[in-house]
Design a protein around this motif. Structure first.
Motif, PDB file in Angstrom:
ATOM      1  N   ARG A  63     -54.274  53.618  36.896  1.00 24.27           N
ATOM      2  CA  ARG A  63     -52.772  52.689  36.739  1.00 24.27           C
ATOM      3  C   ARG A  63     -52.004  53.471  37.464  1.00 24.27           C
ATOM      4  NH1 ARG A  63     -53.841  47.607  34.785  1.00 24.27           N
ATOM      5  NH2 ARG A  63     -51.590  47.138  35.181  1.00 24.27           N
ATOM      6  N   ALA A  64     -51.137  53.074  38.145  1.00 22.94           N
ATOM      7  CA  ALA A  64     -50.161  53.637  38.898  1.00 22.94           C
ATOM      8  C   ALA A  64     -48.808  52.707  38.914  1.00 22.94           C
ATOM      9  CB  ALA A  64     -50.468  54.048  40.290  1.00 22.94           C
ATOM     10  N   PRO A  65     -47.709  53.358  38.700  1.00 22.18           N
ATOM     11  CA  PRO A  65     -46.587  52.333  38.707  1.00 22.18           C
ATOM     12  C   PRO A  65     -46.400  52.033  40.043  1.00 22.18           C
ATOM     13  CG  PRO A  65     -46.070  54.153  37.373  1.00 22.18           C
ATOM     14  CD  PRO A  65     -47.349  54.623  38.238  1.00 22.18           C
ATOM     15  N   HIS A  66     -45.435  50.969  40.224  1.00 22.71           N
ATOM     16  CA  HIS A  66     -45.260  50.355  41.789  1.00 22.71           C
ATOM     17  C   HIS A  66     -44.280  51.255  42.579  1.00 22.71           C
ATOM     18  CE1 HIS A  66     -44.182  47.398  44.564  1.00 22.71           C
ATOM     19  NE2 HIS A  66     -43.023  48.082  44.777  1.00 22.71           N
TER      20      HIS A  66
ATOM     21  N   ILE B 284     -56.808  62.634  45.674  1.00 19.84           N
ATOM     22  CA  ILE B 284     -56.225  61.511  46.508  1.00 19.84           C
ATOM     23  C   ILE B 284     -54.733  61.354  46.046  1.00 19.84           C
ATOM     24  CG2 ILE B 284     -58.394  60.402  47.045  1.00 19.84           C
ATOM     25  CD1 ILE B 284     -57.702  58.267  45.401  1.00 19.84           C
ATOM     26  N   THR B 285     -54.015  60.752  47.155  1.00 21.05           N
ATOM     27  CA  THR B 285     -52.468  60.494  46.675  1.00 21.05           C
ATOM     28  C   THR B 285     -52.374  59.042  46.943  1.00 21.05           C
ATOM     29  OG1 THR B 285     -51.746  62.617  47.224  1.00 21.05           O
ATOM     30  CG2 THR B 285     -50.189  61.014  47.303  1.00 21.05           C
ATOM     31  N   VAL B 286     -51.859  58.132  46.075  1.00 24.60           N
ATOM     32  CA  VAL B 286     -51.616  56.639  46.360  1.00 24.60           C
ATOM     33  C   VAL B 286     -50.265  56.278  46.052  1.00 24.60           C
ATOM     34  CG1 VAL B 286     -54.128  56.163  45.930  1.00 24.60           C
ATOM     35  CG2 VAL B 286     -52.490  56.273  43.913  1.00 24.60           C
ATOM     36  N   VAL B 287     -49.885  55.318  46.770  1.00 27.33           N
ATOM     37  CA  VAL B 287     -48.744  54.436  46.428  1.00 27.33           C
ATOM     38  C   VAL B 287     -48.956  53.157  46.321  1.00 27.33           C
ATOM     39  CG1 VAL B 287     -46.263  54.016  47.297  1.00 27.33           C
ATOM     40  CG2 VAL B 287     -47.336  56.432  48.026  1.00 27.33           C
ATOM     41  N   MET B 288     -48.666  52.909  44.994  1.00 27.45           N
ATOM     42  CA  MET B 288     -49.143  51.288  44.995  1.00 27.45           C
ATOM     43  C   MET B 288     -48.138  50.369  44.886  1.00 27.45           C
ATOM     44  SD  MET B 288     -52.274  51.947  43.636  1.00 27.45           S
ATOM     45  CE  MET B 288     -52.858  50.414  42.761  1.00 27.45           C
ATOM     46  N   THR B 289     -48.507  49.330  45.669  1.00 30.17           N
ATOM     47  CA  THR B 289     -47.771  48.219  45.698  1.00 30.17           C
ATOM     48  C   THR B 289     -48.333  46.918  45.148  1.00 30.17           C
ATOM     49  OG1 THR B 289     -48.454  47.941  47.960  1.00 30.17           O
ATOM     50  CG2 THR B 289     -46.322  49.188  47.434  1.00 30.17           C
ATOM     51  N   ALA B 290     -49.544  46.883  44.964  1.00 26.20           N
ATOM     52  CA  ALA B 290     -50.399  45.874  44.454  1.00 26.20           C
ATOM     53  C   ALA B 290     -51.535  46.232  43.863  1.00 26.20           C
ATOM     54  CB  ALA B 290     -50.741  44.932  45.637  1.00 26.20           C
ATOM     55  N   PRO B 291     -52.364  45.614  43.046  1.00 26.18           N
ATOM     56  CA  PRO B 291     -53.737  45.965  42.639  1.00 26.18           C
ATOM     57  C   PRO B 291     -54.675  46.369  43.989  1.00 26.18           C
ATOM     58  CG  PRO B 291     -53.180  43.998  41.476  1.00 26.18           C
ATOM     59  CD  PRO B 291     -52.073  44.311  42.288  1.00 26.18           C
ATOM     60  N   SER B 292     -55.687  47.156  43.821  1.00 27.12           N
ATOM     61  CA  SER B 292     -56.412  47.687  45.066  1.00 27.12           C
ATOM     62  C   SER B 292     -57.590  48.181  44.738  1.00 27.12           C
ATOM     63  CB  SER B 292     -55.441  48.467  45.870  1.00 27.12           C
ATOM     64  OG  SER B 292     -55.140  49.626  45.633  1.00 27.12           O
ATOM     65  N   THR B 293     -58.396  48.526  45.617  1.00 24.11           N
ATOM     66  CA  THR B 293     -59.876  49.076  45.552  1.00 24.11           C
ATOM     67  C   THR B 293     -59.914  49.908  46.682  1.00 24.11           C
ATOM     68  OG1 THR B 293     -60.670  47.257  44.533  1.00 24.11           O
ATOM     69  CG2 THR B 293     -62.143  48.845  45.390  1.00 24.11           C
ATOM     70  N   THR B 294     -60.175  51.324  46.223  1.00 25.67           N
ATOM     71  CA  THR B 294     -60.325  52.179  47.593  1.00 25.67           C
ATOM     72  C   THR B 294     -61.874  52.947  47.355  1.00 25.67           C
ATOM     73  OG1 THR B 294     -59.508  54.162  48.965  1.00 25.67           O
ATOM     74  CG2 THR B 294     -59.138  53.965  46.263  1.00 25.67           C
ATOM     75  N   THR B 295     -62.329  53.520  48.311  1.00 26.97           N
ATOM     76  CA  THR B 295     -63.593  54.230  48.305  1.00 26.97           C
ATOM     77  C   THR B 295     -63.466  55.615  48.863  1.00 26.97           C
ATOM     78  OG1 THR B 295     -64.778  52.095  48.953  1.00 26.97           O
ATOM     79  CG2 THR B 295     -66.095  54.431  49.229  1.00 26.97           C
ATOM     80  N   VAL B 296     -64.178  56.740  47.924  1.00 22.86           N
ATOM     81  CA  VAL B 296     -63.756  57.828  48.069  1.00 22.86           C
ATOM     82  C   VAL B 296     -65.129  58.812  48.077  1.00 22.86           C
ATOM     83  CG1 VAL B 296     -62.778  60.022  47.441  1.00 22.86           C
ATOM     84  CG2 VAL B 296     -61.669  57.884  47.021  1.00 22.86           C
ATOM     85  N   GLY B 297     -65.276  59.291  49.322  1.00 26.97           N
ATOM     86  CA  GLY B 297     -66.661  60.142  49.336  1.00 26.97           C
ATOM     87  C   GLY B 297     -66.626  61.589  48.860  1.00 26.97           C
ATOM     88  N   LEU B 298     -67.711  61.700  47.995  1.00 28.36           N
ATOM     89  CA  LEU B 298     -67.673  63.105  47.370  1.00 28.36           C
ATOM     90  C   LEU B 298     -68.875  63.748  47.938  1.00 28.36           C
ATOM     91  CD1 LEU B 298     -67.108  62.632  43.539  1.00 28.36           C
ATOM     92  CD2 LEU B 298     -65.594  63.237  45.338  1.00 28.36           C
TER      93      LEU B 298
ATOM     94  N   THR C 240     -38.527  46.882  33.504  1.00 24.67           N
ATOM     95  CA  THR C 240     -39.642  47.655  33.382  1.00 24.67           C
ATOM     96  C   THR C 240     -40.503  47.482  34.759  1.00 24.67           C
ATOM     97  OG1 THR C 240     -39.946  46.913  31.221  1.00 24.67           O
ATOM     98  CG2 THR C 240     -41.817  47.836  32.136  1.00 24.67           C
ATOM     99  N   ARG C 241     -41.040  48.817  35.123  1.00 22.34           N
ATOM    100  CA  ARG C 241     -41.692  48.751  36.576  1.00 22.34           C
ATOM    101  C   ARG C 241     -43.360  48.132  36.590  1.00 22.34           C
ATOM    102  NH1 ARG C 241     -41.042  51.964  41.087  1.00 22.34           N
ATOM    103  NH2 ARG C 241     -39.260  53.178  40.300  1.00 22.34           N
ATOM    104  N   LYS C 242     -43.459  47.307  37.395  1.00 25.52           N
ATOM    105  CA  LYS C 242     -45.071  46.819  37.278  1.00 25.52           C
ATOM    106  C   LYS C 242     -45.824  48.238  37.513  1.00 25.52           C
ATOM    107  CE  LYS C 242     -44.007  42.506  39.200  1.00 25.52           C
ATOM    108  NZ  LYS C 242     -44.298  41.383  40.300  1.00 25.52           N
TER     109      LYS C 242
END
Length: 690
Positions: A441-444, A462-476, A416-418
């Motif tokens: 939530r995004a698969p590894h 935005i486009t993300v590639v998750m390899t670990a839990p993370s936090t990001t900031t997006v300006g609107l 099972t993918r993380k």
């Protein structure tokens, strides 16, 4: 004497059953004649108990003597031409006397000491190298010791033994001499000799004895072999063929070579030999001595055999290996097949040997399913348990336990993918404030596209590639701007009102208007919630003047108009922007003129001694009060005070006139009355002043 040819061939090295060991040999006499009292020795592949050893030739037990735990001498009284089967076996249930006299003409291993005769020298029992031995010591040759053979012997005959000489010992008597003597008074005979040289070399010779005296017939000159500090074995053979003596020496231990030679001895032939002698130098040691019959051209040979070794699976009987071996004596073959326990078999005869091999290793083949299928192979003990933890980056690990009851076990394991949580903080790109937080939530390692939005803001993707839990900031970027316009009175700086509006992002022109004020135009750029201030100028000023007249009437003039006020009254005046003049006049009031301009506070001044109120003009409120007191002359209070003071002064004067007081009293009262009147009038003005 005829020619003889005997071959001894090992057939079976060991047959083990209930602690019984047996070795079979082929004894081959290739001569045409039958050999009498044939003696040979057999080296066993393992140690034995001497009393338990049995020798059998063609089914008949024959004499044997066990020299040590691995050497057996046998004696065949009559060995016919051809091939014979010799079996050497051990039987724990028997105990047979181990007697060398039944096999050999002479034997002594010095485990006991008897029968040795000293001849002007010294021979005695000792221990050397951990072995019992004879020591030849004291005088040099011809001295030492002799001992009678078990039975006299004629030619051909063999003398064999083991000798030790310490390095550097007895170089003044360097020769080891051992041989056989006859039974005559002079003691004639033959032996072998080795002389140890101080330079480390030796020379080998035949030792001929005539009436005890020795003569050397050299076989070799000085040779660089070192036969010291270890046991070496000699073999000395005497034949009567053509009146020649054949001699050779076999050396073991630290020796390097063997030597053979032939000498002619003329008539020095002594037909019967009865004694063995140990003569020569000193000191040296003898471990054992053996004498037995010798037959020319007799030797022990071997025969090459071929066997097939077959390895099969012990469970399924399937063929695993097939090999062919050749051997001249029993050979040990170890079968090593991958994944099986090795097994050993002894091949002693021709034929096929079948060996069952037990499986030791089993394999586990796992098909790992994730983004693709992956195959992994593990190994473990057959019939054992194997614990496998499967892990792959980006997937949750899986642990499984398998019982390896098959040679190859296959299983499919899905992984099972993380998935990881992404926290997105939305901020305003202009003011850098936080709008909101959202989670996803995004698969590894999976590319995920997320669209983010908030009310009044343009959405962002935005486009993300998750390899670990993370936090990001997006300006609107805000598209609808909340704007606040504050309207302020130009003259007084007070807030007239506040207007809130919503504008689209960009540049706008606003017209701000308010009753009684001139409108204003506002240019602004809306990029973020904000506010601005607009100043408006009043176009009409309304003034409410409240005049309190204690007595009499007053007149208020403004722009040519007059307003009559009797007593206390209120007059409302509308002052146009630009102002005008307010003139106050009337009974008991000096005319006063005040310029009313753009708002503010105005003071109306009248004649000295008269207080007039205050005129205040404010643009943001429609009504203002001006309160004042218009009066002239003295008020009732002031008149009352003056009357009291005058009366008090008059009373003083009257007292003087009547003679009841002095003149000084009048003066004092006049001065004091004046001061009191002034103070009281000032106090009244302070209290009643607006």
């Amino acid at each position: 004497m005829g020619s003889y040819h005997v071959v001894l061939i090992l057939i079976i090295a060991a047959i083990v059953s209930h602690q019984v060991l047996a070795w079979e040999y082929e004894l081959v006499n290739s001569n045409q004649a039958t050999l009498k009292d044939y003696v040979t020795k057999v080296a066993l592949p393992t140690t034995v108990v001497p009393e338990q050893v049995i020798a059998v030739l063609d089914g008949t037990t024959i004499p044997r003597f066990v020299q040590d735990s691995r050497t057996v001498w046998i004696k065949v009284s009559s060995l016919a031409p051809g091939t014979h089967t010799l079996t050497i076996k051990t039987d724990p249930t028997v105990s047979i006397q181990n007697n060398p006299t039944t096999v050999l003409i002479f034997y002594d291993d010095f485990r006991t000491w008897s029968g040795w005769v000293q001849l002007s020298g010294s021979v005695y029992r000792t221990v050397i190298g951990g072995e019992p031995a004879m020591c030849k010591d004291s005088l040099c040759d011809p001295n030492g010791g002799v001992k009678r053979l078990f039975t006299p012997v004629s030619y051909p005959v063999v003398v064999e033994g083991g000798v030790w000489r310490n390095y550097g010992a007895g170089y003044d008597c360097p020769c080891d001499r051992i041989g056989l003597l006859d039974n005559t008074v002079g003691r004639h005979g033959y032996g072998y000799g080795i002389c140890h040289r101080s330079n480390g070399g030796i020379n080998v010779f035949v030792d001929v004895r005539t009436g005890w005296s020795a003569r050397q017939y050299e076989i070799t000159s000085s040779i660089r072999d070192y036969y010291t500090n270890s046991w070496y074995t000699f073999t000395f053979i005497i034949t009567s063929s053509a009146r020649l003596f054949d001699k050779y020496v076999v050396i073991v231990g630290n020796a390097k070579s063997s030597y053979t030679g032939t000498i002619g001895q003329g008539s020095y032939i002594y037909p019967t030999l009865s004694y063995i002698y140990v003569f020569g130098g000193r000191p040296y040691f003898v471990r054992y001595l053996a004498v037995y019959r010798y037959y020319p051209s007799v030797y022990v040979g071997t025969v090459t055999k071929t066997a097939t070794i077959v390895g099969i699976d012990a469970k399924y009987s399937t063929l695993l290996t097939d090999t062919t071996v050749t051997f001249t004596s029993p050979t040990t073959v170890t079968l090593s097949v991958k994944d099986y326990k090795p097994e050993t078999v002894v091949a002693s005869s021709e034929g096929t040997y079948t060996v069952e091999l037990v499986r030791s290793v089993a394999y586990l083949v796992l098909i790992i399913e994730h983004t693709t299928s992956e195959v992994r192979t593990y190994s473990g003990d057959y019939m054992g348990t194997l614990v496998v933890t499967l892990s792959k980056e980006g997937f949750y690990p899986v642990t499984r336990t398998y019982s390896l009851t098959k040679y190859t076990l296959t299983d499919t394991v899905p992984l099972t993918r993380k998935t990881y949580q992404l926290v997105v903080i939305l901020t305003d790109v202009d003011v850098k404030t936080t709008i909101s937080k959202t989670t996803a939530r995004a698969p590894h390692s999976v590319v995920k596209t997320i669209t983010l939005s908030a009310p009044s803001y343009a959405p962002e993707t935005i486009t993300v590639v998750m390899t670990a839990p993370s936090t990001t900031t997006v300006g609107l970027t805000k598209t609808l701007i909340d704007y606040e316009v504050i309207v302020v009175d130009y003259d007084e700086g007070s807030i007239v009102k506040t207007v809130r509006t919503t504008l689209s992002r960009g540049t706008h022109t606003l017209v701000v208007s308010e009753p009684s004020y001139s409108p204003a135009t506002l240019e602004l750029t809306a990029t973020a919630d904000s506010h601005t201030t607009v100043t408006l100028t009043k176009s009409i000023t309304t003034v409410v003047i409240k005049i309190t007249v204690p007595r009499g009437v007053g007149v208020l003039y403004y722009s040519g108009e007059s307003y009559s006020i009797t007593g206390e009254g209120t007059v409302t005046i509308t002052v146009e922007r630009g102002g005008g003049e307010v003139v106050v006049d009337g009974d008991y009031v000096y005319p006063t003129t005040v310029r009313v301009g753009f708002g503010g506070t105005y003071t109306l001044s009248v004649a000295e001694g008269v207080k007039f109120g205050v005129v205040t003009v404010k643009e943001e409120t429609p009504i203002e009060e001006v309160t004042g007191f218009l009066y002239r002359g003295l008020s009732v209070v002031k008149l009352f005070v003056i009357a009291v003071v005058v009366g008090w002064v008059f009373a003083g004067v009257a007292g003087v006139v009547a003679g009841k007081a002095e003149g000084r009293t009048v003066v004092r009262r006049v001065l004091l009355g004046f001061l009191l009147a002034v103070l009281l009038l000032k106090l009244i003005d302070f209290i009643v002043a607006p």
